[in-house]
Design an enzyme around this catalytic site. Structure first.
Site, short mmCIF file in Angstrom:
data_model
loop_
_atom_site.label_atom_id
_atom_site.label_comp_id
_atom_site.label_asym_id
_atom_site.label_seq_id
_atom_site.Cartn_x
_atom_site.Cartn_y
_atom_site.Cartn_z
N LYS A 57 0.83 -1.22 0.00
CA LYS A 57 0.00 0.00 0.00
C LYS A 57 0.86 1.27 0.00
O LYS A 57 0.61 2.19 -0.78
CB LYS A 57 -0.93 0.04 1.23
CG LYS A 57 -1.91 -1.13 1.30
CD LYS A 57 -2.92 -0.93 2.43
CE LYS A 57 -2.34 -1.00 3.83
NZ LYS A 57 -1.87 -2.33 4.24
N ARG A 92 -10.15 0.50 8.10
CA ARG A 92 -9.75 -0.86 8.43
C ARG A 92 -10.89 -1.64 9.08
O ARG A 92 -10.71 -2.83 9.38
CB ARG A 92 -8.58 -0.83 9.42
CG ARG A 92 -7.21 -0.98 8.77
CD ARG A 92 -6.20 -0.87 9.89
NE ARG A 92 -4.92 -1.48 9.64
CZ ARG A 92 -3.84 -0.84 9.19
NH1 ARG A 92 -3.91 0.42 8.86
NH2 ARG A 92 -2.69 -1.47 9.08
N ARG A 96 11.28 -5.82 5.51
CA ARG A 96 11.11 -4.41 5.86
C ARG A 96 11.59 -4.16 7.30
O ARG A 96 12.20 -3.13 7.59
CB ARG A 96 9.64 -4.00 5.71
CG ARG A 96 9.43 -2.52 5.98
CD ARG A 96 8.01 -2.09 5.68
NE ARG A 96 7.09 -2.47 6.74
CZ ARG A 96 5.77 -2.31 6.68
NH1 ARG A 96 5.22 -1.82 5.60
NH2 ARG A 96 5.01 -2.66 7.68
N ARG A 117 10.54 -0.23 12.64
CA ARG A 117 9.19 -0.27 13.19
C ARG A 117 9.09 -1.37 14.23
O ARG A 117 9.45 -2.52 13.98
CB ARG A 117 8.16 -0.51 12.07
CG ARG A 117 7.78 0.76 11.38
CD ARG A 117 6.82 0.52 10.26
NE ARG A 117 5.60 -0.17 10.66
CZ ARG A 117 4.50 -0.20 9.91
NH1 ARG A 117 4.47 0.42 8.76
NH2 ARG A 117 3.43 -0.86 10.32
N ARG A 170 -1.02 -9.07 13.38
CA ARG A 170 -1.55 -8.09 12.42
C ARG A 170 -2.29 -8.80 11.28
O ARG A 170 -3.32 -8.31 10.81
CB ARG A 170 -0.40 -7.23 11.87
CG ARG A 170 0.08 -6.22 12.90
CD ARG A 170 1.48 -5.72 12.59
NE ARG A 170 1.55 -4.92 11.39
CZ ARG A 170 2.66 -4.70 10.70
NH1 ARG A 170 3.82 -5.25 11.11
NH2 ARG A 170 2.67 -3.93 9.66
P1 AMP Z 1 0.15 0.62 9.08
O1 AMP Z 1 1.28 1.59 9.02
O2 AMP Z 1 -1.02 1.02 8.20
O3 AMP Z 1 0.57 -0.80 8.85
O4 AMP Z 1 -0.43 0.68 10.58
C1 AMP Z 1 0.35 0.28 11.70
C2 AMP Z 1 -0.54 0.07 12.90
O5 AMP Z 1 -1.22 1.29 13.24
C3 AMP Z 1 -1.66 -0.96 12.71
O6 AMP Z 1 -1.22 -2.28 12.96
C4 AMP Z 1 -2.68 -0.49 13.74
O7 AMP Z 1 -2.29 -0.86 15.05
C5 AMP Z 1 -2.56 1.03 13.67
N1 AMP Z 1 -3.48 1.59 12.65
C6 AMP Z 1 -3.16 2.22 11.48
N2 AMP Z 1 -4.25 2.59 10.82
C7 AMP Z 1 -5.32 2.19 11.56
C8 AMP Z 1 -6.73 2.23 11.39
N3 AMP Z 1 -7.29 2.78 10.29
N4 AMP Z 1 -7.51 1.72 12.37
C9 AMP Z 1 -6.98 1.17 13.48
N5 AMP Z 1 -5.65 1.06 13.70
C10 AMP Z 1 -4.82 1.56 12.75
#
Ligand code: AMP
Length: 190
Positions: free
Chosen positions: A14, A89, A128, A134, A145
């Site tokens: 993404k 999400r 990654r 991270r 996840r």
């Molecule tokens: P990402 O960078 O999109 O992989 O997001 C990393 C983490 O942030 C996820 O595993 C969630 O814990 C949190 N997170 C990011 N976006 C959302 C969302 N739209 N709703 C809930 N948690 C989120």
């Protein structure tokens, strides 16, 4: 406005594809994950709360995310369009996004669902993790996840099929090949 939801499991590409879409179409980028990581870095109240969830691989509660998103959206008022990366999400988030966009006289144009094999997702996330720094790119958190994705996020595909906005994108192959498929889907709604 051209509003694109880029959707897929963690590691589906993404973020990488968002960068290419932004360059090609001049869209603004909203990544809820990036916003949350900035909040964590600045040690805000939201950042401290989010950290607890992120490090367990769980979703941050909808209410916090929707309020945060509304503020970010207001800062993009004169935008040509937005790419939503990592949001929505959950079904409540998708419904809230629709209301927020309708209130601003616009809607989601297309939802691109990047489809990548599970083995490849784990491989990409571990790779990654070697460079991203991270705290959630480790095998244990990756597994939760992916489980959260299957249980809470994947059902959104049905929601966007119902809205007539869903396009499946084969997410395996080179970055350029995948971007070619994405461009076809965006050009069809532009
Ligand atoms: P990402 O960078 O999109 O992989 O997001 C990393 C983490 O942030 C996820 O595993 C969630 O814990 C949190 N997170 C990011 N976006 C959302 C969302 N739209 N709703 C809930 N948690 C989120």
């Amino acid at each position: 406005m051209l509003n694109v939801v880029i959707f897929g499991a963690p590691g589906s590409g993404k973020g990488t594809q968002s960068e290419l879409i932004i360059k090609e179409y001049g869209l603004d980028h909203i990544s809820t994950g990036d916003v949350l990581r900035a909040e964590m870095k600045n040690e805000t109240e939201l950042g401290k709360t989010a950290k607890e969830y992120i490090e367990k691989g769980q979703l941050v509660p909808d209410e916090l995310i929707v309020n945060m998103l509304a503020k970010v959206l207001d800062s993009k008022e004169n935008s040509k369009g937005v790419i939503f990366d990592g949001f929505p999400r959950t079904i409540p988030q998708a419904k809230a996004l629709k209301v927020m966009l309708n209130e601003r006289g616009t809607d989601v144009s297309v939802m691109l669902n990047l489809q990548v094999d599970e083995d490849e997702l784990i491989h990409r996330l571990l790779e990654r993790g070697k460079v991203s720094g991270r705290s959630d790119d480790n095998l244990e958190t990756i597994k939760s996840r992916l489980e959260v994705y299957h249980n809470q996020t994947a059902p959104l595909a049905e929601y966007y099929i119902g809205e007539g906005k869903h396009v499946a994108i084969h997410g395996m192959g080179s970055i350029e090949e995948i971007f070619g498929r994405i461009k076809e889907a965006i050009n069809a709604v532009k």
